[in-house]
Enzyme design. Structure first.
Site, mmCIF file in Angstrom:
data_model
loop_
_atom_site.group_PDB
_atom_site.id
_atom_site.type_symbol
_atom_site.label_atom_id
_atom_site.label_comp_id
_atom_site.label_asym_id
_atom_site.label_seq_id
_atom_site.Cartn_x
_atom_site.Cartn_y
_atom_site.Cartn_z
ATOM 1 N N ASP A 16 27.680 50.412 45.758
ATOM 2 C CA ASP A 16 29.097 50.706 45.525
ATOM 3 C C ASP A 16 29.600 51.634 46.621
ATOM 4 O O ASP A 16 29.558 52.862 46.494
ATOM 5 C CB ASP A 16 29.250 51.371 44.148
ATOM 6 N N GLU A 89 38.885 44.196 46.934
ATOM 7 C CA GLU A 89 39.909 44.441 45.917
ATOM 8 C C GLU A 89 41.309 44.069 46.386
ATOM 9 O O GLU A 89 41.685 44.302 47.541
ATOM 10 C CB GLU A 89 39.886 45.922 45.508
ATOM 11 N N LYS A 125 38.390 41.459 43.534
ATOM 12 C CA LYS A 125 38.514 42.472 42.488
ATOM 13 C C LYS A 125 39.975 42.633 42.065
ATOM 14 O O LYS A 125 40.865 42.771 42.909
ATOM 15 C CB LYS A 125 37.975 43.830 42.976
ATOM 16 N N THR A 149 38.078 44.748 37.350
ATOM 17 C CA THR A 149 37.706 46.154 37.477
ATOM 18 C C THR A 149 38.636 47.040 36.650
ATOM 19 O O THR A 149 39.514 46.552 35.947
ATOM 20 C CB THR A 149 37.710 46.554 38.968
ATOM 21 N N PHE A 171 33.688 50.733 33.493
ATOM 22 C CA PHE A 171 33.547 51.998 34.217
ATOM 23 C C PHE A 171 32.887 53.073 33.352
ATOM 24 O O PHE A 171 33.563 53.811 32.639
ATOM 25 C CB PHE A 171 34.927 52.474 34.680
#
Length: 311
Positions: A16, A89, A125, A149, A171
């Site tokens: 990540d 993203e 994303k 996400t 998350f």
């Protein structure tokens, strides 16, 4: 074996970060980025040439289009290091714009394919808003794989699974942050609210036969990670990957499809009204989703200013 090696027996490891040079030693299969990570990376001297080159090569385009090229450049560099997929993203300011998100997803995939990257190696994303999930549903049908996400709750997860998205990223750390601040209590291990949330989502998906992959994200410590051993994927920052590699404490499998069949979770019939009501009733999920969109949007603006300064 160290903890990272043990974890790889049960779970696909994902890096990540936008700092792709930092991940080689950990041999992850996949990697994820987001606007904040890319912004952080381009402020480092070793990545500033990528930003400058994107502006030089595409200066005739709009600032947003230049940033698309920059994101894809980072993705290409990451894909040189990993064998699997990279997540790129969409602009967080499109989080409530279904058609805008669809258009952005297609634009990013087109840039990857123009660079010779197969679309199966890319995940787009998108924030797990109702509008974002609807966009992902359309993109998936068009063969564009999506990673949903900013996911903090069961209704978001179920809506994603029913839309047949490729992957979701609940998350863990941000859920933990909210409950720690709200209660004043520091959670650990299996009592961590973020860990509990992912376990519930994983069990729901496996019990009811959803194909959507579950990837725990946003970790604050290695305890959260090892408590989710067996989750389909876990995306982990380089600092925590290093911490796992330096520890030889035992790691045991905590999640499995077989165990999920014993779960007493009940099926939820979801439509837009139920989705919005359930999300609204969850103060943590509502606040963290809004906060995440604001943060990623603000970082997108900062990145645009960096591009404009180089024009």
């Amino acid at each position: 074996m160290n903890q990272l090696e043990q974890l790889k027996q049960f779970t696909t490891i994902v890096a990540d970060t936008g700092d792709f040079q930092s991940i080689k030693a950990f041999a992850p299969r996949d990697a994820t980025t987001n606007p904040s990570l890319i912004l952080k990376a381009v402020q480092k001297p070793e990545y500033q040439p990528l930003l400058a080159q994107a502006v030089k090569d595409h200066g005739q385009l709009s600032t947003k289009e230049i940033i698309d090229h920059l994101l894809v450049t980072f993705g290409q560099e990451i894909l040189k290091i990993i064998p699997g997929r990279v997540s790129t993203e969409t602009d967080a300011r499109l989080s409530f714009n279904t058609q805008g998100t669809i258009d952005k997803g297609h634009a990013l995939i087109k840039l990857y394919e123009a660079a010779g990257i197969d679309r199966d190696r890319v995940l787009i994303k998108i924030a797990s808003t109702w509008e974002g999930i609807r966009a992902a549903e359309v993109l998936q049908k068009a063969g564009v794989h999506c990673n949903l996400t900013l996911l903090f709750s069961m209704p978001q997860a179920i809506a994603c699974a029913e839309a047949k998205v490729q992957l979701i990223s609940p998350f863990v750390g941000r859920i933990y942050d909210w409950y720690k601040k709200s209660s004043g209590h520091d959670y650990s291990g299996a009592d961590d609210p973020g860990v509990i949330s992912v376990k519930q989502i994983y069990s729901y998906f496996r019990k009811f036969g959803y194909a959507t992959e579950v990837m725990g994200a946003s970790f604050r410590n290695t305890s959260q990670i090892t408590e989710l051993a067996g989750c389909d994927l876990l995306t982990i920052s380089p600092d925590l990957l290093q911490a796992l590699a330096e520890s030889d404490a035992p790691v045991s499998r905590k999640l499995s499809p077989e165990a999920s069949q014993q779960s007493d979770v009940k099926k939820i019939d979801l439509d837009e009204t139920i989705f919005r009501t359930m999300l609204n009733d969850d103060a943590m999920a509502t606040e963290k989703l809004a906060e995440g969109i604001r943060q990623f949007s603000a970082d997108a603006v900062k990145l645009e200013k960096m591009v404009d300064a180089l024009r």
